[in-house]
Scaffold this motif. Structure first.
Motif, PDB file in Angstrom:
ATOM      1  N   LEU A 143       0.967  -1.143  -0.163  1.00  0.00           N
ATOM      2  CA  LEU A 143       0.108   0.056  -0.007  1.00  0.00           C
ATOM      3  C   LEU A 143       0.798   1.152   0.015  1.00  0.00           C
ATOM      4  O   LEU A 143       0.435   2.464  -0.434  1.00  0.00           O
ATOM      5  CB  LEU A 143      -0.751  -0.067   1.283  1.00  0.00           C
ATOM      6  N   GLY A 144       2.126   1.233   0.544  1.00  0.00           N
ATOM      7  CA  GLY A 144       3.008   2.268   0.544  1.00  0.00           C
ATOM      8  C   GLY A 144       3.398   2.941  -0.639  1.00  0.00           C
ATOM      9  O   GLY A 144       3.696   4.047  -1.030  1.00  0.00           O
ATOM     10  N   GLY A 145       3.536   2.011  -1.764  1.00  0.00           N
ATOM     11  CA  GLY A 145       3.867   2.227  -3.066  1.00  0.00           C
ATOM     12  C   GLY A 145       5.402   2.166  -3.167  1.00  0.00           C
ATOM     13  O   GLY A 145       6.103   2.024  -2.271  1.00  0.00           O
ATOM     14  N   ARG A 146       5.913   2.130  -4.417  1.00  0.00           N
ATOM     15  CA  ARG A 146       7.392   1.836  -4.763  1.00  0.00           C
ATOM     16  C   ARG A 146       8.203   2.903  -4.079  1.00  0.00           C
ATOM     17  O   ARG A 146       9.249   2.812  -3.606  1.00  0.00           O
ATOM     18  CB  ARG A 146       7.575   2.042  -6.394  1.00  0.00           C
ATOM     19  N   LEU A 147       7.911   4.376  -4.218  1.00  0.00           N
ATOM     20  CA  LEU A 147       8.612   5.335  -3.370  1.00  0.00           C
ATOM     21  C   LEU A 147       8.930   5.010  -1.946  1.00  0.00           C
ATOM     22  O   LEU A 147       9.934   5.065  -1.498  1.00  0.00           O
ATOM     23  CB  LEU A 147       7.968   6.588  -3.556  1.00  0.00           C
ATOM     24  N   TYR A 148       7.843   4.299  -1.255  1.00  0.00           N
ATOM     25  CA  TYR A 148       8.031   4.175   0.214  1.00  0.00           C
ATOM     26  C   TYR A 148       8.913   2.999   0.367  1.00  0.00           C
ATOM     27  O   TYR A 148       9.944   2.984   1.217  1.00  0.00           O
ATOM     28  CB  TYR A 148       6.424   3.755   0.583  1.00  0.00           C
ATOM     29  N   THR A 149       8.740   2.012  -0.381  1.00  0.00           N
ATOM     30  CA  THR A 149       9.522   0.676  -0.231  1.00  0.00           C
ATOM     31  C   THR A 149      11.051   1.031  -0.651  1.00  0.00           C
ATOM     32  O   THR A 149      11.890   0.658   0.009  1.00  0.00           O
ATOM     33  CB  THR A 149       9.064  -0.286  -1.313  1.00  0.00           C
ATOM     34  N   ASP A 150      11.177   1.668  -1.930  1.00  0.00           N
ATOM     35  CA  ASP A 150      12.441   2.414  -2.339  1.00  0.00           C
ATOM     36  C   ASP A 150      13.289   2.870  -1.418  1.00  0.00           C
ATOM     37  O   ASP A 150      14.574   2.612  -0.990  1.00  0.00           O
ATOM     38  CB  ASP A 150      12.563   2.985  -3.437  1.00  0.00           C
ATOM     39  N   SER A 151      12.622   3.793  -0.688  1.00  0.00           N
ATOM     40  CA  SER A 151      13.181   4.716   0.540  1.00  0.00           C
ATOM     41  C   SER A 151      13.822   3.905   1.660  1.00  0.00           C
ATOM     42  O   SER A 151      14.673   3.928   2.074  1.00  0.00           O
ATOM     43  CB  SER A 151      12.335   5.697   0.870  1.00  0.00           C
ATOM     44  N   TYR A 189       9.291  17.802 -11.157  1.00  0.00           N
ATOM     45  CA  TYR A 189       9.122  16.696 -11.649  1.00  0.00           C
ATOM     46  C   TYR A 189       7.718  16.015 -10.819  1.00  0.00           C
ATOM     47  O   TYR A 189       7.161  15.149 -11.469  1.00  0.00           O
ATOM     48  CB  TYR A 189      10.383  15.654 -11.622  1.00  0.00           C
ATOM     49  N   ILE A 190       7.984  16.097  -9.544  1.00  0.00           N
ATOM     50  CA  ILE A 190       7.165  15.440  -8.722  1.00  0.00           C
ATOM     51  C   ILE A 190       5.623  15.976  -9.062  1.00  0.00           C
ATOM     52  O   ILE A 190       4.446  15.112  -9.139  1.00  0.00           O
ATOM     53  CB  ILE A 190       7.266  15.705  -7.296  1.00  0.00           C
ATOM     54  N   HIS A 191       5.525  17.278  -9.252  1.00  0.00           N
ATOM     55  CA  HIS A 191       4.187  17.757  -9.370  1.00  0.00           C
ATOM     56  C   HIS A 191       3.640  17.421 -11.089  1.00  0.00           C
ATOM     57  O   HIS A 191       2.226  17.185 -11.181  1.00  0.00           O
ATOM     58  CB  HIS A 191       4.163  19.274  -9.332  1.00  0.00           C
ATOM     59  N   ALA A 192       4.507  17.217 -11.778  1.00  0.00           N
ATOM     60  CA  ALA A 192       4.151  16.866 -13.045  1.00  0.00           C
ATOM     61  C   ALA A 192       3.710  15.402 -13.170  1.00  0.00           C
ATOM     62  O   ALA A 192       2.830  15.188 -14.136  1.00  0.00           O
ATOM     63  CB  ALA A 192       5.426  17.042 -14.120  1.00  0.00           C
ATOM     64  N   TYR A 193       4.294  14.513 -12.466  1.00  0.00           N
ATOM     65  CA  TYR A 193       3.840  12.940 -12.504  1.00  0.00           C
ATOM     66  C   TYR A 193       3.018  12.513 -11.132  1.00  0.00           C
ATOM     67  O   TYR A 193       3.303  11.347 -10.536  1.00  0.00           O
ATOM     68  CB  TYR A 193       5.026  12.455 -12.565  1.00  0.00           C
ATOM     69  N   LEU A 194       2.505  13.378 -10.628  1.00  0.00           N
ATOM     70  CA  LEU A 194       1.559  12.928  -9.187  1.00  0.00           C
ATOM     71  C   LEU A 194       0.668  11.886  -9.464  1.00  0.00           C
ATOM     72  O   LEU A 194       0.364  11.279  -8.604  1.00  0.00           O
ATOM     73  CB  LEU A 194       1.007  14.210  -8.648  1.00  0.00           C
ATOM     74  N   ASP A 195       0.207  11.727 -10.743  1.00  0.00           N
ATOM     75  CA  ASP A 195      -0.719  10.610 -10.980  1.00  0.00           C
ATOM     76  C   ASP A 195       0.177   9.083 -11.158  1.00  0.00           C
ATOM     77  O   ASP A 195      -0.651   8.164 -11.298  1.00  0.00           O
ATOM     78  CB  ASP A 195      -1.515  10.839 -12.295  1.00  0.00           C
ATOM     79  N   ARG A 196       1.343   9.290 -11.023  1.00  0.00           N
ATOM     80  CA  ARG A 196       2.180   8.067 -11.305  1.00  0.00           C
ATOM     81  C   ARG A 196       2.616   7.499 -10.059  1.00  0.00           C
ATOM     82  O   ARG A 196       2.629   8.080  -8.870  1.00  0.00           O
ATOM     83  CB  ARG A 196       3.327   8.349 -12.130  1.00  0.00           C
ATOM     84  N   ASN A 197       2.967   6.095  -9.807  1.00  0.00           N
ATOM     85  CA  ASN A 197       3.521   5.736  -8.597  1.00  0.00           C
ATOM     86  C   ASN A 197       4.895   5.730  -8.821  1.00  0.00           C
ATOM     87  O   ASN A 197       5.747   4.856  -9.056  1.00  0.00           O
ATOM     88  CB  ASN A 197       3.176   4.154  -8.709  1.00  0.00           C
ATOM     89  N   LEU A 198       5.527   7.076  -8.361  1.00  0.00           N
ATOM     90  CA  LEU A 198       6.972   7.314  -8.318  1.00  0.00           C
ATOM     91  C   LEU A 198       7.838   6.424  -7.565  1.00  0.00           C
ATOM     92  O   LEU A 198       7.689   6.191  -6.614  1.00  0.00           O
ATOM     93  CB  LEU A 198       7.063   8.931  -8.136  1.00  0.00           C
ATOM     94  N   SER A 199       8.823   6.223  -8.182  1.00  0.00           N
ATOM     95  CA  SER A 199       9.844   5.550  -7.647  1.00  0.00           C
ATOM     96  C   SER A 199      11.116   6.577  -7.196  1.00  0.00           C
ATOM     97  O   SER A 199      11.099   7.617  -7.579  1.00  0.00           O
ATOM     98  CB  SER A 199      10.716   4.429  -8.377  1.00  0.00           C
ATOM     99  N   LEU A 200      11.911   6.077  -6.112  1.00  0.00           N
ATOM    100  CA  LEU A 200      12.828   7.013  -5.735  1.00  0.00           C
ATOM    101  C   LEU A 200      13.918   7.312  -6.785  1.00  0.00           C
ATOM    102  O   LEU A 200      14.379   8.226  -6.782  1.00  0.00           O
ATOM    103  CB  LEU A 200      13.600   6.074  -4.291  1.00  0.00           C
TER     104      LEU A 200
END
Length: 283
Positions: A143-151, A189-200
């Motif tokens: 549930l935390g998403g890729r960015l959470y796990t990557d971090s 970059y973050i604001h441009a792709y807020l709809d994505r599951n961003l990775s670190l």
């Protein structure tokens, strides 16, 4: 050992870290002649359990207690025999990631092998806490998403390298801050792709900073980790969409939340009200 662990990251597609958890495994032996990845085992049995363990350069017996940690390096032999029911979490950390992070932090000379040694039943609250967070994320279905796990994975790797790694050569100074241009580019970059599951890795590339340095530098500059900032901005955009009349389930889908309950949880945590309560309050 049971064929099916009670917790497993296999379905989440994690590449550089694998996590499994077993509960109340009957007395038996576990043996691997040559580990393919760095291995971390955290004991979780409520009562102490007598164990006999072997690794390269180590042979002995003792009592495993809750929170005890074993660390073995890739390529090592790993053997354990236990005499009572045993509960534990196992993490396999890829050599690719540890090599990459060590290079980014400039801890080793190019081409040096990373060795964490053989640590048996050590105590390290940071490792226990980070592994607990990773386990909770696995249990939630990622549930935390890729960015959470990557971090979390990067934080764990950096901690292991600094505390247990064996660097050869001189350790260089870490970058002290992210400059204004880099920060602006990162936020754009973050604001441009807020709809994505961003990775670190994606955010780090936009920052022109290594992923291993980004979490610290970003938090120093903004007061938030990249993951915390992304969630905050998603909720701000969610407010605007809800005010515009968009249903909560559509807002969740547009902003890349896994489902409406994921949006609901973060919305209430940050604002103190649910999306529905927010909409009713502004009408």
């Amino acid at each position: 050992m049971p064929d099916v662990p009670v917790v497993s990251s296999e379905s989440l597609g994690w590449s550089d870290l694998k996590l499994w958890g077993w509960e109340s495994v009957s007395p038996q032996e576990a043996f691997e002649p040559a580990l393919q990845s760095h291995l971390i085992v955290i004991h979780g049995t409520p009562q102490p359990v007598k164990v006999f363990e072997r690794a390269d350069g180590y042979r002995g017996e003792g009592v495993a207690k809750p929170g005890d940690i074993n660390i073995f390096s890739a390529g090592d032999l790993s053997y354990c025999r236990w005499e009572g029911e045993l509960s534990f979490v196992r993490l396999d950390l890829s050599t690719r990631l540890t090599d990459q992070v060590a290079a980014e932090l400039e801890l080793f000379n190019t081409g040096d092998a990373i060795d964490f040694g053989r640590s048996i039943r050590l105590s390290d609250e940071r490792i226990v806490q980070m592994v607990q967070w990773l386990r909770e994320d696995v249990q939630s279905g990622g549930l935390g998403g890729r960015l959470y796990t990557d971090s979390l994975t990067r934080m764990l790797t950096v901690h292991l390298l600094h505390r247990y790694g064996t660097p050869s050569g001189h350790r260089r100074a870490l970058p002290q801050r992210i400059d204004r241009r880099q920060l602006d580019g990162t936020l754009q970059y973050i604001h441009a792709y807020l709809d994505r599951n961003l990775s670190l890795d994606e955010i780090a590339a936009a920052s022109h900073v290594s992923p291993s340095h980004l979490v610290r530098l970003f938090k120093d500059a903004t007061g938030l980790t990249p993951h915390q900032y992304v969630i905050q901005e998603k909720i701000r955009r969610a407010q605007k969409l809800l005010i515009g009349g968009m249903p909560a389930h559509e807002v969740a889908a547009i902003l890349g939340f896994s489902d409406q309950s994921h949006l609901h949880r973060h919305f209430k945590r940050l604002l103190g009200v649910t999306p529905r309560e927010f909409v009713l309050a502004i009408r």
